[in-house]
Design a protein around this motif. Structure first.
Motif, PDB file in Angstrom:
ATOM      1  N   LYS A  85       0.825  -1.232   0.000  1.00 16.22           N
ATOM      2  CA  LYS A  85       0.000   0.000   0.000  1.00 16.22           C
ATOM      3  C   LYS A  85       0.848   1.265   0.000  1.00 16.22           C
ATOM      4  N   ALA A  86       2.104   1.153   0.434  1.00 20.04           N
ATOM      5  CA  ALA A  86       2.963   2.347   0.541  1.00 20.04           C
ATOM      6  C   ALA A  86       3.825   2.567  -0.707  1.00 20.04           C
ATOM      7  N   VAL A  87       3.715   1.664  -1.699  1.00 16.19           N
ATOM      8  CA  VAL A  87       4.586   1.773  -2.879  1.00 16.19           C
ATOM      9  C   VAL A  87       3.960   2.710  -3.913  1.00 16.19           C
ATOM     10  N   VAL A  88       4.688   3.777  -4.260  1.00 15.16           N
ATOM     11  CA  VAL A  88       4.280   4.671  -5.354  1.00 15.16           C
ATOM     12  C   VAL A  88       4.973   4.160  -6.609  1.00 15.16           C
ATOM     13  N   LYS A  89       4.181   3.715  -7.585  1.00 15.03           N
ATOM     14  CA  LYS A  89       4.769   3.070  -8.776  1.00 15.03           C
ATOM     15  C   LYS A  89       5.254   4.108  -9.791  1.00 15.03           C
ATOM     16  N   ASN A  90       6.311   3.774 -10.509  1.00  9.82           N
ATOM     17  CA  ASN A  90       6.843   4.621 -11.580  1.00  9.82           C
ATOM     18  C   ASN A  90       6.850   6.091 -11.180  1.00  9.82           C
ATOM     19  N   VAL A  91       7.488   6.364 -10.065  1.00 12.12           N
ATOM     20  CA  VAL A  91       7.470   7.709  -9.484  1.00 12.12           C
ATOM     21  C   VAL A  91       8.137   8.697 -10.439  1.00 12.12           C
ATOM     22  N   CYS A  92       7.622   9.906 -10.473  1.00 17.37           N
ATOM     23  CA  CYS A  92       8.189  10.983 -11.299  1.00 17.37           C
ATOM     24  C   CYS A  92       8.149  10.585 -12.787  1.00 17.37           C
ATOM     25  N   GLY A  93       7.260   9.653 -13.137  1.00 11.58           N
ATOM     26  CA  GLY A  93       7.143   9.217 -14.530  1.00 11.58           C
ATOM     27  C   GLY A  93       8.293   8.336 -14.999  1.00 11.58           C
ATOM     28  N   ILE A  94       9.099   7.829 -14.082  1.00 12.74           N
ATOM     29  CA  ILE A  94      10.256   7.008 -14.466  1.00 12.74           C
ATOM     30  C   ILE A  94       9.867   5.533 -14.404  1.00 12.74           C
ATOM     31  N   ASN A  95       9.849   4.889 -15.564  1.00 14.98           N
ATOM     32  CA  ASN A  95       9.486   3.474 -15.634  1.00 14.98           C
ATOM     33  C   ASN A  95      10.459   2.625 -14.843  1.00 14.98           C
ATOM     34  N   GLY A  96       9.933   1.772 -13.975  1.00  9.80           N
ATOM     35  CA  GLY A  96      10.805   0.864 -13.230  1.00  9.80           C
ATOM     36  C   GLY A  96      11.303   1.421 -11.919  1.00  9.80           C
ATOM     37  N   LEU A  97      10.995   2.693 -11.619  1.00  9.38           N
ATOM     38  CA  LEU A  97      11.426   3.262 -10.326  1.00  9.38           C
ATOM     39  C   LEU A  97      10.213   3.483  -9.427  1.00  9.38           C
ATOM     40  N   ASP A  98      10.145   2.740  -8.336  1.00  6.52           N
ATOM     41  CA  ASP A  98       9.071   2.894  -7.349  1.00  6.52           C
ATOM     42  C   ASP A  98       9.641   3.516  -6.081  1.00  6.52           C
ATOM     43  N   LEU A  99       8.735   4.113  -5.292  1.00  6.88           N
ATOM     44  CA  LEU A  99       9.179   4.825  -4.086  1.00  6.88           C
ATOM     45  C   LEU A  99       8.305   4.452  -2.894  1.00  6.88           C
ATOM     46  N   ILE A 100       8.943   4.226  -1.748  1.00  6.92           N
ATOM     47  CA  ILE A 100       8.203   4.284  -0.481  1.00  6.92           C
ATOM     48  C   ILE A 100       8.658   5.569   0.186  1.00  6.92           C
ATOM     49  N   SER A 101       7.728   6.500   0.363  1.00  3.29           N
ATOM     50  CA  SER A 101       8.104   7.833   0.832  1.00  3.29           C
ATOM     51  C   SER A 101       8.257   7.844   2.343  1.00  3.29           C
ATOM     52  N   SER A 102       8.825   8.938   2.827  1.00  4.29           N
ATOM     53  CA  SER A 102       9.000   9.066   4.261  1.00  4.29           C
ATOM     54  C   SER A 102       7.963  10.032   4.844  1.00  4.29           C
ATOM     55  N   HIS A 103       8.041  10.222   6.153  1.00  4.01           N
ATOM     56  CA  HIS A 103       7.082  11.068   6.872  1.00  4.01           C
ATOM     57  C   HIS A 103       7.785  11.601   8.122  1.00  4.01           C
TER      58      HIS A 103
END
Ligand SMILES: Nc1ncnc2c1ncn2[C@@H]1O[C@H](COP(=O)(O)OP(=O)(O)OP(=O)(O)O)[C@@H](O)[C@H]1O
Ligand SMILES: [Mg+2]
Length: 275
Positions: A85-103
């Motif tokens: 649920k915390a994975v942002v897929k293809n972050v910043c429009g970059i294929n293959g790069l996912d992000l789990i953000s911080s807080h």
């Protein structure tokens, strides 16, 4: 899947910049599936890739703080938070790069989990669920070794230490190496140093050219590789961080970016004989 944490207890040495550029280059130029995990409450890696409004409205409810068990006292182990649920897929429009953000709330993690057994092993357990999905998980750590970065260490195969070649780094590196050795024993893990990489280097200054070989000697004395690629000080690399986009996308031909591309190649050669 290889898990690599960028760690140095010293602040401002280029950990976040190295994580963002290397992760993007691995995904964009080498077609790797990469998950970047921002485990620093300063949220710098997060905002290098996502703008604040988008994060606040769409991402902030599902961050590394949830993965590591913020509010975990409200739930039982059987309905543990689902990392997917915390994975942002293809972050910043970059294929293959996912992000789990911080807080920012991650600041209170040590207090929140102070009485929970196994609290250093939460991330390691959580990312096992993602094993088949990624070639690399790259973790951006804060400049300390508190509970969140301890979770990163337990989950990691390797550590990379970005380092500015100056006197304070020369003094600080043996402390970091010893601290990691101690944590390896205490937490019974076998994470190892993949290497140190010189960052923000001003090669025409005497200070930097003097300390590069001295720090390489410290590394060699502890059997730690030091990358031959050196990342120069380059203002465009710094400018990119305020535009929520990596420098390697905004300024692909800048010296700092070209060096990060070479660094990434060196990293792949080290790990898998890849070119
Ligand atoms: N090669 C470079 N050339 C010029 N500026 C750089 C370079 N690398 C990083 N910087 C700048 O230096 C500052 C510190 O870098 P960065 O945030 O990556 O360090 P950090 O180690 O993650 O810091 P912290 O310990 O606070 O998390 C930032 O403003 C960044 O834009
Ligand atoms: Mg940082």
């Amino acid at each position: 899947m290889k898990v690599i944490s960028f760690i140095n207890m010293k602040g401002g040495v280029g950990k976040t910049t190295s994580v963002v550029e290397t992760s993007t280059i691995l995904a964009k130029e080498h077609n790797k599936k990469v998950l970047l995990i921002d485990i620093d409450p300063q949220t710098n890696a997060t905002f290098s890739l996502v703008n604040y409004e988008n994060w606040r409205d769409n991402v902030s409810q599902n961050t590394i703080a949830d993965v590591l068990g913020r509010n975990s006292h409200l739930t039982s182990r059987s309905d543990e938070y689902d990392i997917n649920k915390a994975v942002v897929k293809n972050v910043c429009g970059i294929n293959g790069l996912d992000l789990i953000s911080s807080h920012l709330s991650l600041t209170f993690l040590d207090l929140d989990l102070s009485s929970q057994a196994g609290r250093e092993k939460i991330l390691s357990r959580q990312i096992k669920k993602l094993e088949s999905e990624y070639d690399f998980i790259i973790i951006d750590c804060p400049p300390n070794l508190t509970l969140a970065p301890q979770n990163a260490l337990v989950a990691s195969d390797f550590i990379i230490t970005p380092i500015i070649p100056d006197f304070y780094s020369f003094l600080g590196l043996p402390l970091l190496i010893n601290r990691v050795k101690k944590l390896r024993e205490d937490l019974e893990i076998d994470v190892s140093f993949l290497g140190c990489v010189f960052t923000r280097v001003e090669q025409n200054t005497r200070l930097h050219s003097e300390f590069i070989p001295k720090i390489r000697d410290v590394c060699a004395g502890d059997d730690i590789y030091s990358f031959s690629t050196i990342i120069p000080k380059n203002i465009k690399v710094s400018e990119a961080s305020s535009s929520s986009s990596p420098a390697c996308i905004l300024f692909p031909n800048e010296s700092g970016v070209v060096s990060y591309k070479n660094f990434t190649k060196e990293l792949l050669i080290l790990l898998e004989g890849d070119k």
